[in-house]
Design a protein around this motif. Structure first.
Motif, PDB file in Angstrom:
ATOM      1  N   SER A 129      -8.446 -12.552 -33.236  1.00 10.92           N
ATOM      2  CA  SER A 129      -7.875 -13.092 -32.155  1.00 10.92           C
ATOM      3  C   SER A 129      -8.558 -12.611 -30.686  1.00 10.92           C
ATOM      4  O   SER A 129      -8.446 -13.488 -29.752  1.00 10.92           O
ATOM      5  CB  SER A 129      -6.418 -12.372 -32.006  1.00 10.92           C
ATOM      6  N   ASP A 135     -10.121 -18.418 -27.983  1.00 17.09           N
ATOM      7  CA  ASP A 135      -9.807 -18.776 -26.552  1.00 17.09           C
ATOM      8  C   ASP A 135      -8.416 -19.626 -26.754  1.00 17.09           C
ATOM      9  O   ASP A 135      -8.651 -20.686 -27.271  1.00 17.09           O
ATOM     10  CB  ASP A 135     -10.651 -19.738 -26.048  1.00 17.09           C
ATOM     11  N   TRP A 136      -7.259 -18.757 -26.918  1.00 19.82           N
ATOM     12  CA  TRP A 136      -5.905 -19.475 -26.977  1.00 19.82           C
ATOM     13  C   TRP A 136      -5.580 -20.517 -26.190  1.00 19.82           C
ATOM     14  O   TRP A 136      -4.724 -21.218 -26.430  1.00 19.82           O
ATOM     15  CB  TRP A 136      -4.848 -18.224 -26.991  1.00 19.82           C
ATOM     16  N   THR A 137      -6.263 -20.565 -25.090  1.00 23.16           N
ATOM     17  CA  THR A 137      -5.824 -21.739 -24.020  1.00 23.16           C
ATOM     18  C   THR A 137      -6.329 -22.977 -24.543  1.00 23.16           C
ATOM     19  O   THR A 137      -5.803 -24.077 -24.033  1.00 23.16           O
ATOM     20  CB  THR A 137      -6.502 -21.330 -22.676  1.00 23.16           C
ATOM     21  N   THR A 138      -7.408 -23.048 -25.232  1.00 23.69           N
ATOM     22  CA  THR A 138      -8.007 -24.351 -25.864  1.00 23.69           C
ATOM     23  C   THR A 138      -7.650 -24.485 -27.119  1.00 23.69           C
ATOM     24  O   THR A 138      -7.902 -25.559 -27.794  1.00 23.69           O
ATOM     25  CB  THR A 138      -9.637 -24.385 -25.834  1.00 23.69           C
ATOM     26  N   ARG A 142      -6.018 -25.429 -30.836  1.00 27.91           N
ATOM     27  CA  ARG A 142      -4.822 -26.572 -31.205  1.00 27.91           C
ATOM     28  C   ARG A 142      -4.762 -26.481 -32.818  1.00 27.91           C
ATOM     29  O   ARG A 142      -5.804 -26.095 -33.324  1.00 27.91           O
ATOM     30  CB  ARG A 142      -5.260 -27.715 -30.653  1.00 27.91           C
TER      31      ARG A 142
END
Length: 82
Positions: free
Chosen positions: A20, A24-27, A29
């Motif tokens: 993890s 980059d969890w903001t992008t 999907r």
């Protein structure tokens, strides 16, 4: 976010390590989860029964149908085509 090569990432993931820090969890999907519209023609009695069942469960007819279709199609076991 830490940087890592794809090969190292795959190795860590395959070894069960926590990757993890490298995502980059903001992008991020998940593919094939975008909502799409589907038109289905049913008998009036069926529509009324669906609405009644959805109301009893406290969900929308769309959510009820989505759950039933996923269950029927075996969503827990995605096919290779997805």
């Amino acid at each position: 976010m830490k940087k890592i090569s794809g090969e190292d990432f795959d190795r860590k993931f395959d070894d069960g390590e926590d990757v993890s820090d490298y995502i980059d969890w903001t992008t991020a999907r998940r593919p094939n989860l975008e909502p799409v519209q589907l038109t289905v023609t049913v008998m009036l009695g069926t529509k009324l029964r669906l609405e009644r069942q959805a109301k009893e469960l406290g969900v929308s007819v769309d959510s009820l149908l989505e759950d039933w279709l996923r269950e029927k199609l075996g969503a827990a076991r995605p096919s290779a085509a997805e």
